[in-house]
Write a protein that holds these residues in place. Structure first.
Motif, PDB file in Angstrom:
ATOM      1  N   THR A 153       0.697  -9.212  -0.535  1.00 29.42           N
ATOM      2  CA  THR A 153       1.532  -9.727   0.549  1.00 29.42           C
ATOM      3  C   THR A 153       1.982 -11.180   0.350  1.00 29.42           C
ATOM      4  O   THR A 153       2.827 -11.657   1.106  1.00 29.42           O
ATOM      5  CB  THR A 153       0.786  -9.624   1.889  1.00 29.42           C
ATOM      6  N   GLY A 154       1.447 -11.856  -0.644  1.00 33.21           N
ATOM      7  CA  GLY A 154       1.818 -13.257  -0.851  1.00 33.21           C
ATOM      8  C   GLY A 154       2.884 -13.411  -1.924  1.00 33.21           C
ATOM      9  O   GLY A 154       3.589 -12.463  -2.286  1.00 33.21           O
ATOM     10  N   ASP A 155       3.013 -14.632  -2.413  1.00 26.14           N
ATOM     11  CA  ASP A 155       3.956 -14.941  -3.486  1.00 26.14           C
ATOM     12  C   ASP A 155       3.489 -14.254  -4.765  1.00 26.14           C
ATOM     13  O   ASP A 155       2.369 -14.495  -5.222  1.00 26.14           O
ATOM     14  CB  ASP A 155       4.005 -16.459  -3.687  1.00 26.14           C
ATOM     15  N   PRO A 156       4.304 -13.397  -5.385  1.00 23.20           N
ATOM     16  CA  PRO A 156       3.849 -12.703  -6.602  1.00 23.20           C
ATOM     17  C   PRO A 156       3.554 -13.668  -7.754  1.00 23.20           C
ATOM     18  O   PRO A 156       2.741 -13.333  -8.630  1.00 23.20           O
ATOM     19  CB  PRO A 156       5.016 -11.768  -6.933  1.00 23.20           C
ATOM     20  N   ALA A 157       4.189 -14.821  -7.757  1.00 16.35           N
ATOM     21  CA  ALA A 157       3.923 -15.788  -8.828  1.00 16.35           C
ATOM     22  C   ALA A 157       2.485 -16.299  -8.784  1.00 16.35           C
ATOM     23  O   ALA A 157       1.957 -16.775  -9.787  1.00 16.35           O
ATOM     24  CB  ALA A 157       4.896 -16.963  -8.733  1.00 16.35           C
ATOM     25  N   ALA A 158       1.844 -16.170  -7.620  1.00 22.02           N
ATOM     26  CA  ALA A 158       0.469 -16.666  -7.463  1.00 22.02           C
ATOM     27  C   ALA A 158      -0.584 -15.631  -7.838  1.00 22.02           C
ATOM     28  O   ALA A 158      -1.789 -15.933  -7.792  1.00 22.02           O
ATOM     29  CB  ALA A 158       0.249 -17.129  -6.026  1.00 22.02           C
ATOM     30  N   ILE A 159      -0.181 -14.437  -8.216  1.00 24.15           N
ATOM     31  CA  ILE A 159      -1.158 -13.410  -8.587  1.00 24.15           C
ATOM     32  C   ILE A 159      -1.940 -13.863  -9.808  1.00 24.15           C
ATOM     33  O   ILE A 159      -1.368 -14.227 -10.837  1.00 24.15           O
ATOM     34  CB  ILE A 159      -0.462 -12.072  -8.879  1.00 24.15           C
ATOM     35  N   GLU A 160      -3.245 -13.838  -9.685  1.00 23.27           N
ATOM     36  CA  GLU A 160      -4.085 -14.290 -10.796  1.00 23.27           C
ATOM     37  C   GLU A 160      -4.215 -13.189 -11.852  1.00 23.27           C
ATOM     38  O   GLU A 160      -4.356 -12.003 -11.522  1.00 23.27           O
ATOM     39  CB  GLU A 160      -5.469 -14.682 -10.293  1.00 23.27           C
ATOM     40  N   LEU A 161      -4.172 -13.596 -13.097  1.00 26.80           N
ATOM     41  CA  LEU A 161      -4.380 -12.682 -14.213  1.00 26.80           C
ATOM     42  C   LEU A 161      -5.876 -12.606 -14.488  1.00 26.80           C
ATOM     43  O   LEU A 161      -6.520 -13.620 -14.772  1.00 26.80           O
ATOM     44  CB  LEU A 161      -3.628 -13.168 -15.453  1.00 26.80           C
ATOM     45  N   THR A 162      -6.413 -11.400 -14.378  1.00 26.82           N
ATOM     46  CA  THR A 162      -7.837 -11.190 -14.628  1.00 26.82           C
ATOM     47  C   THR A 162      -7.994 -10.003 -15.578  1.00 26.82           C
ATOM     48  O   THR A 162      -7.053  -9.228 -15.780  1.00 26.82           O
ATOM     49  CB  THR A 162      -8.595 -10.913 -13.313  1.00 26.82           C
ATOM     50  N   PRO A 163      -9.174  -9.817 -16.172  1.00 27.41           N
ATOM     51  CA  PRO A 163      -9.344  -8.750 -17.150  1.00 27.41           C
ATOM     52  C   PRO A 163      -8.959  -7.377 -16.622  1.00 27.41           C
ATOM     53  O   PRO A 163      -9.455  -6.932 -15.575  1.00 27.41           O
ATOM     54  CB  PRO A 163     -10.838  -8.836 -17.496  1.00 27.41           C
ATOM     55  N   HIS A 164      -8.029  -6.719 -17.355  1.00 26.65           N
ATOM     56  CA  HIS A 164      -7.574  -5.349 -17.096  1.00 26.65           C
ATOM     57  C   HIS A 164      -6.930  -5.166 -15.717  1.00 26.65           C
ATOM     58  O   HIS A 164      -6.892  -4.036 -15.198  1.00 26.65           O
ATOM     59  CB  HIS A 164      -8.713  -4.356 -17.297  1.00 26.65           C
ATOM     60  N   ARG A 165      -6.443  -6.240 -15.142  1.00 29.50           N
ATOM     61  CA  ARG A 165      -5.731  -6.124 -13.868  1.00 29.50           C
ATOM     62  C   ARG A 165      -4.350  -5.532 -14.105  1.00 29.50           C
ATOM     63  O   ARG A 165      -3.626  -5.951 -15.007  1.00 29.50           O
ATOM     64  CB  ARG A 165      -5.626  -7.488 -13.191  1.00 29.50           C
ATOM     65  N   GLU A 166      -3.992  -4.553 -13.289  1.00 32.17           N
ATOM     66  CA  GLU A 166      -2.671  -3.930 -13.349  1.00 32.17           C
ATOM     67  C   GLU A 166      -1.787  -4.532 -12.255  1.00 32.17           C
ATOM     68  O   GLU A 166      -2.112  -4.451 -11.061  1.00 32.17           O
ATOM     69  CB  GLU A 166      -2.780  -2.413 -13.164  1.00 32.17           C
ATOM     70  N   ILE A 167      -0.690  -5.135 -12.673  1.00 26.72           N
ATOM     71  CA  ILE A 167       0.247  -5.757 -11.740  1.00 26.72           C
ATOM     72  C   ILE A 167       1.587  -5.038 -11.858  1.00 26.72           C
ATOM     73  O   ILE A 167       2.070  -4.781 -12.970  1.00 26.72           O
ATOM     74  CB  ILE A 167       0.432  -7.255 -12.058  1.00 26.72           C
ATOM     75  N   ALA A 168       2.188  -4.729 -10.727  1.00 26.46           N
ATOM     76  CA  ALA A 168       3.493  -4.063 -10.730  1.00 26.46           C
ATOM     77  C   ALA A 168       4.439  -4.818  -9.804  1.00 26.46           C
ATOM     78  O   ALA A 168       4.070  -5.178  -8.679  1.00 26.46           O
ATOM     79  CB  ALA A 168       3.356  -2.615 -10.282  1.00 26.46           C
ATOM     80  N   LEU A 169       5.648  -5.067 -10.305  1.00 25.85           N
ATOM     81  CA  LEU A 169       6.719  -5.650  -9.496  1.00 25.85           C
ATOM     82  C   LEU A 169       7.786  -4.587  -9.321  1.00 25.85           C
ATOM     83  O   LEU A 169       8.323  -4.069 -10.311  1.00 25.85           O
ATOM     84  CB  LEU A 169       7.306  -6.885 -10.195  1.00 25.85           C
ATOM     85  N   VAL A 170       8.076  -4.232  -8.071  1.00 30.18           N
ATOM     86  CA  VAL A 170       9.001  -3.144  -7.777  1.00 30.18           C
ATOM     87  C   VAL A 170      10.182  -3.703  -6.990  1.00 30.18           C
ATOM     88  O   VAL A 170      10.017  -4.227  -5.872  1.00 30.18           O
ATOM     89  CB  VAL A 170       8.300  -2.023  -6.969  1.00 30.18           C
TER      90      VAL A 170
END
Length: 245
Positions: free
Chosen positions: A208-225
């Protein structure tokens, strides 16, 4: 008895008087020359002193200016200053793959960091279609250097090889490297409006926040739609990394 009479005066100065007068004139001329010489020396000393003071003042000013610049930490450009707001996908590798990394505050060196090594994954879906993540983000063969956060291919696997064990990394830094602006209201030239939305997901759950602030962590799956409002999209919840990842 005869009276002694003085010889008549001719009115002309005697030789002794003439010599005396010449000596006085010479002495006066010498004194005047000495005064002029003293004045010349005083003038030269004054001019030299002024020049030295000016040069010293300029040197101190220049030194203080450089010291002031050196003592101030260089302000890192924000993401809004770095990323393109008009570029449309697919977004290519920048001409200089390292300038965005440096602007994002990432370490750039000939060798990867060894304190911490992990991987995350990014999917970008635009109007239901997958957009490739540029290969070699943060990698420059010409400069023989790479960023601690980089990609090697177009799968969307993000490599973090950090020189510090506790350093934090965000998705915004990857987009800074890519030189594409990422905010809650758009990716590059893809803008949200009354009919189009941008939604971020982390491991299948909406962010729900700013996608630029998503932290990169081991094996994290991030999707921008990004796409039409209300469109149904199959959002990935995980990514199958290779055994070495």
């Amino acid at each position: 008895m005869a009276t002694r009479q003085d010889p008549p005066r001719s009115g002309r100065p005697t030789k002794a008087a003439t010599r005396q007068s010449a000596r006085e004139r010479m002495a006066a001329q010498q004194a005047a020359e000495r005064r002029r010489e003293r004045m010349r020396r005083i003038t030269m000393w004054t001019i030299t002193g002024v020049l030295v003071a000016v040069l010293l003042g300029f040197g101190v000013w220049a030194f203080m200016g450089q010291h002031s610049k050196a003592s101030r930490p260089a302000a890192l450009p924000t993401q809004a200053q770095q990323g393109s707001e008009t570029a449309l996908p697919p977004w290519p590798l920048p001409a200089d793959p390292l300038s965005g990394a440096r602007a994002a505050g990432l370490n750039v060196a000939p060798m990867e960091g060894t304190a911490r090594h992990f991987h995350a994954h990014l999917d970008i879906l635009v109007n239901g279609q997958a957009v490739p993540v540029a290969a070699d983000l943060g990698v420059s063969a010409a400069q023989q250097a790479m960023s601690e956060l980089h990609t090697h291919d177009t799968r969307g696997v993000i490599h973090i090889e950090s020189p510090a064990a506790n350093k934090r990394y965000t998705l915004g830094q990857l987009f800074d490297e890519w030189q594409v602006k990422l905010t809650a209201t758009g990716i590059g030239g893809l803008k949200t409006d009354a009919t189009h939305t941008l939604t971020a997901y982390v491991n299948g759950k909406q962010w729900t926040g700013d996608p630029a602030a998503i932290e990169l962590t081991p094996h994290r799956e991030i999707a921008l739609v990004y796409g039409p409002a209300g469109a149904k999209v199959d959002v990935p919840k995980s990514y199958k990394f290779q055994p070495s990842e």
